[in-house]
Design a protein around this motif. Structure first.
Motif, PDB file in Angstrom:
ATOM      1  N   GLN A   1       0.820  -1.210   0.000  1.00 58.87           N
ATOM      2  CA  GLN A   1       0.000   0.000   0.000  1.00 58.87           C
ATOM      3  C   GLN A   1       0.856   1.263   0.000  1.00 58.87           C
TER       4      GLN A   1
ATOM      5  N   ILE B   1      -6.524  -2.053  -8.955  1.00 58.72           N
ATOM      6  CA  ILE B   1      -5.940  -1.772  -7.631  1.00 58.72           C
ATOM      7  C   ILE B   1      -7.043  -1.378  -6.646  1.00 58.72           C
ATOM      8  N   ALA B   2      -7.940  -0.475  -7.089  1.00 64.35           N
ATOM      9  CA  ALA B   2      -9.039  -0.032  -6.223  1.00 64.35           C
ATOM     10  C   ALA B   2      -9.840  -1.241  -5.738  1.00 64.35           C
ATOM     11  N   TYR B   3     -10.108  -2.120  -6.667  1.00 64.48           N
ATOM     12  CA  TYR B   3     -10.898  -3.312  -6.413  1.00 64.48           C
ATOM     13  C   TYR B   3     -10.261  -4.180  -5.335  1.00 64.48           C
TER      14      TYR B   3
ATOM     15  N   LEU C   1      -7.844  -3.289  -3.199  1.00 71.82           N
ATOM     16  CA  LEU C   1      -7.667  -2.571  -1.934  1.00 71.82           C
ATOM     17  C   LEU C   1      -8.927  -2.631  -1.095  1.00 71.82           C
ATOM     18  N   GLN C   2     -10.069  -2.532  -1.778  1.00 72.67           N
ATOM     19  CA  GLN C   2     -11.314  -2.574  -1.017  1.00 72.67           C
ATOM     20  C   GLN C   2     -11.469  -3.941  -0.356  1.00 72.67           C
ATOM     21  N   GLY C   3     -11.043  -4.984  -1.070  1.00 73.25           N
ATOM     22  CA  GLY C   3     -11.062  -6.327  -0.482  1.00 73.25           C
ATOM     23  C   GLY C   3     -10.113  -6.428   0.705  1.00 73.25           C
TER      24      GLY C   3
ATOM     25  N   ASP D   1      -9.194  -4.112   2.683  1.00 74.69           N
ATOM     26  CA  ASP D   1      -9.753  -3.371   3.817  1.00 74.69           C
ATOM     27  C   ASP D   1     -10.677  -4.244   4.655  1.00 74.69           C
ATOM     28  N   ASP D   2     -11.272  -5.239   3.999  1.00 68.96           N
ATOM     29  CA  ASP D   2     -12.277  -6.048   4.662  1.00 68.96           C
ATOM     30  C   ASP D   2     -11.671  -7.285   5.317  1.00 68.96           C
TER      31      ASP D   2
ATOM     32  N   LEU E   1     -10.059 -12.436  -3.052  1.00 75.45           N
ATOM     33  CA  LEU E   1      -9.049 -11.404  -2.855  1.00 75.45           C
ATOM     34  C   LEU E   1      -7.799 -11.709  -3.692  1.00 75.45           C
TER      35      LEU E   1
ATOM     36  N   GLY F   1      -8.403 -11.029  -7.273  1.00 77.91           N
ATOM     37  CA  GLY F   1      -8.310  -9.591  -7.539  1.00 77.91           C
ATOM     38  C   GLY F   1      -6.862  -9.141  -7.662  1.00 77.91           C
TER      39      GLY F   1
END
Lengths: 455, 455
Positions: A92, A114-116, A118-120, A122-123, A148, A151
């Motif tokens: 990151q 990357i956005a996709y 990163l959101q994973g 985060d969870d 994940l 992704g």
């Protein structure tokens, strides 16, 4: 005096009528810029490869932790979570410095993948809480990790897909396919563990395992096509190693089981251990590939930089020497440049027959030089384009095959494995490449879809 | 108080641990940036299209001027040279402003093809001196113009090849193929004029004319595949117009001539006039295409800009609403995201059978929203990629066919037309697409080349 005026007058137009050599240099600078971006993508791929590996390990441990009702692997799992966290933070930080602090350093597709992911990421802590509380089924936890990882792998795919240097693209294609093979190996390990935990393998599970083994095989084939001989040899070393051979024996034992025939659950640990040893070996080859990927991408930047210096030096030398009154050789008079169709075949003779004296006044060796630079670069670009197409073909065909599989699954109601086998049989029967069969299926499938919406 | 601390602590990490939504926005900005570059390339294509047309006219006039020993077309030729000069200056000013004043606005391949053509343009005055002094054969002058026009067309090809928006790429592919068809029409006019000037058409000339007619036909077919219905109708209008019909009659007359059978040289003017009228009609359709190309490319920039605003607004609204303790929906728990192979088919049921309660604490409708944005964008990117592949296929296949033709010409010593016919026959016999035959030829040809260098 005449000459002096010519040179003075020459200054103004240079400012707004661009010379060919300025574009030659701009092209080289554009190449350097895109190679630098590519080198950064390769560093990103390296960081992603590490995080994927750590997540694959956490996936396996969480699975065992859950399956054992929290009895096993608690300590190892805690340590592994720290490794994932560190790897994730490293990635990151890199992402922030490379792509958010400087805009324009990557394209839309890479940034969105990357956005996709990163959101994973985060969870992930949310998922861990569920695992800790034994509030999630092992299969669901595995599925979440797989999504994940999928992704993150798509980041590597995008980096390979937008790369425009053949040498680096080849390495990226090899790397991506190897990572993909390793992920299939991880999924095979997971399904195998589920079978042992249930003490039986039904036909559905048999089908999944064989499909995942085939999928590993296909990805490895592409890896081998684009890898260097030394990496191919390393791969052979892994496949011939005792754990891989033992794993193969165990695979055959499973394959020999009838639908639902019981098997000792204790074999689960042997299966897990062997599969893990093989995956770890794959990871060390992957690390090796990542290292060379970085070397090659940096080397390409250095090469292009020294080519730019060379261009500068040659143009400078030419300007000092060439007498302003001699017209330089250009594409207009280069017989090797195609232009008029049919004029290549015997046209020189026809022209000679019409008896026109050749143009005079050139000092060919000097005049050629700027044109040579431009032509040389054009030639190199063309060659790179051909090589690049060959490397990208492997990626595009992969996409095509996936897309065609989707068409068959939707239109004929087939399972993924059945759709794939159907394509494979058709390719073998007609002596076609799988990608050609896929292209036809997509074409037909889309026409059918158009018709059904029109009807 | 707890919440307040959470929010304060939250500030620092945001600066260097990037949130998914920042990459979502960065991806949208990257798209806008690349669409803006694309819109500039489209303006460049428009300027190139005009210059090509003016050069095609100058080529024809120079030809008649030379063939008549300087007696005909002197005045018109002088006027035409001015038109070329003005068009060329417009293009060069544009090039300077767009690509030299701002670096990074185009890639290596586009810039190098510009360098290549500019160097040719620089030499145009030298060619004109030779024409003026009748010191060059008509055929050689034609060839020089053809090379320059070929170079300019390759700028359009590069612009189409690097475009990454499907709608704009489709228009560029249509435009490029139409320009290419028009250039083949110009070359057909030139060879026809040469035949009439000699008062005979030998078999070589027959062969060239029919190949150029076929080449026009193939390019127009691709144009039609990617053009809108109204443009297809316009094209039909051109082909049904009296000059095109008369030209077809004259083509049939030529085709009916035996090898070397004499024909009245006076028909030359009729041929030239009819071919020119058709080409002028093609130019006005080309202008129309260029206009729409500009409209579409600018519209795409505007659309992407408003999507970015929308993203901002939605993210802002979400941040204000979502309670910090609810974990958002991510890819990890999205059943539509593939991850674990085989887990799609009946896996949900299996998971349910293992009796684990679903995760609680989400407010799904709100939580979905950021994830929806990311997924929506990923879905759109995927769809665009598929469409883009279809449009680029037309360009890649063209390249592949050219490359395969080269392999056959080198390896079997065939002429260009014979090599093409061989591929065409093979495709028809095996019910394959021409591009598939080409791919096989390239593969085999390259293996043969590898073997011969090893031997």
């Amino acid at each position: 005096m005449e000459r002096h005026t010519d040179r003075t007058r020459g200054v103004a137009p240079v400012a707004n009528t661009p010379g060919a050599e300025k574009f030659l240099l701009a092209a080289k600078r554009a190449e350097i810029c895109s190679l630098r971006q590519l080198a950064e993508s390769c560093e990103l791929v390296t960081a992603v490869s590490d995080l994927v590996h750590q997540l694959q390990r956490e996936r396996g441990m969480s699975n065992i932790f859950l399956a054992s009702g929290g009895a096993r692997f608690r300590g190892q799992w805690q340590e592994q979570m720290d490794l994932v966290r560190r790897s994730s933070e490293r990635l990151q930080r890199q992402l922030y410095l490379r792509y958010l602090k400087q805009e324009g350093a990557a394209g839309m597709r890479l940034l969105n993948s990357i956005a996709y992911s990163l959101q994973g990421l985060d969870d992930l802590d949310g998922l861990r809480v569920q695992v800790e509380q034994l509030a999630i089924a092992p299969l669901d936890s595995t599925r979440a990790f797989c999504r994940l990882i999928g992704g993150l792998l798509s980041i590597v795919f995008e980096a390979a897909d937008v790369a425009d240097d053949p040498a680096v693209t080849r390495m990226l294609v090899a790397m991506f396919n190897f990572m993909q093979a390793k992920e299939y190996a991880g999924q095979e390990r997971a399904w195998g563990a589920i079978g042992f935990a249930r003490s039986r393998f039904d036909s559905v599970l048999h089908d999944r395992l064989s499909h995942l083994q085939e999928a590993q095989h296909r990805s490895v084939e592409v890896f081998i096509e684009f890898a260097e001989a030394s990496d191919q040899a390393r791969w052979q070393g892994i496949e011939n190693s005792p754990p891989a051979q033992d794993l193969n024996r165990l695979r055959r034992v499973i394959r020999g089981l009838a639908d639902g025939e019981p098997i000792a659950a204790e074999l689960s640990e042997v299966w897990y251990e062997l599969a893990t040893q093989r995956i770890d070996c794959m990871h060390s080859l992957e690390d090796h590939l990542a290292g060379r990927l970085l070397d090659i991408s940096r080397q390409r930047v250095a090469e292009a930089e020294s080519e730019l210096e060379d261009h500068h030096a040659r143009i400078h030398a030419l300007k000092a020497i060439v007498c302003p009154n001699t017209s330089p050789l250009t594409m207009l008079s280069d017989p090797e440049v195609p232009g008029l169709y049919g004029a290549g075949e015997g046209a020189a003779k026809e022209a000679a027959a019409e008896c026109v004296p050749p143009a005079q006044g050139l000092t060919p060796n000097l005049a050629r030089s700027i044109y040579d630079l431009i032509r040389g670069q054009a030639h190199r670009i063309k060659q790179m384009g051909d090589e690049l197409n060959d490397a990208r073909r492997a990626l595009t065909e992969r996409k095509q095959v996936e897309r065609a599989k989707g068409v068959l699954m939707r239109n004929l109601g087939l399972s993924e494995a059945a759709a794939y086998r159907k394509m494979q049989r058709r390719a073998m029967a007609c002596n076609l490449r799988l990608a050609d069969v896929a292209a036809t299926i997509i074409e037909i499938g889309e026409k059918a879809a158009e018709k059904s919406t029109q009807a």
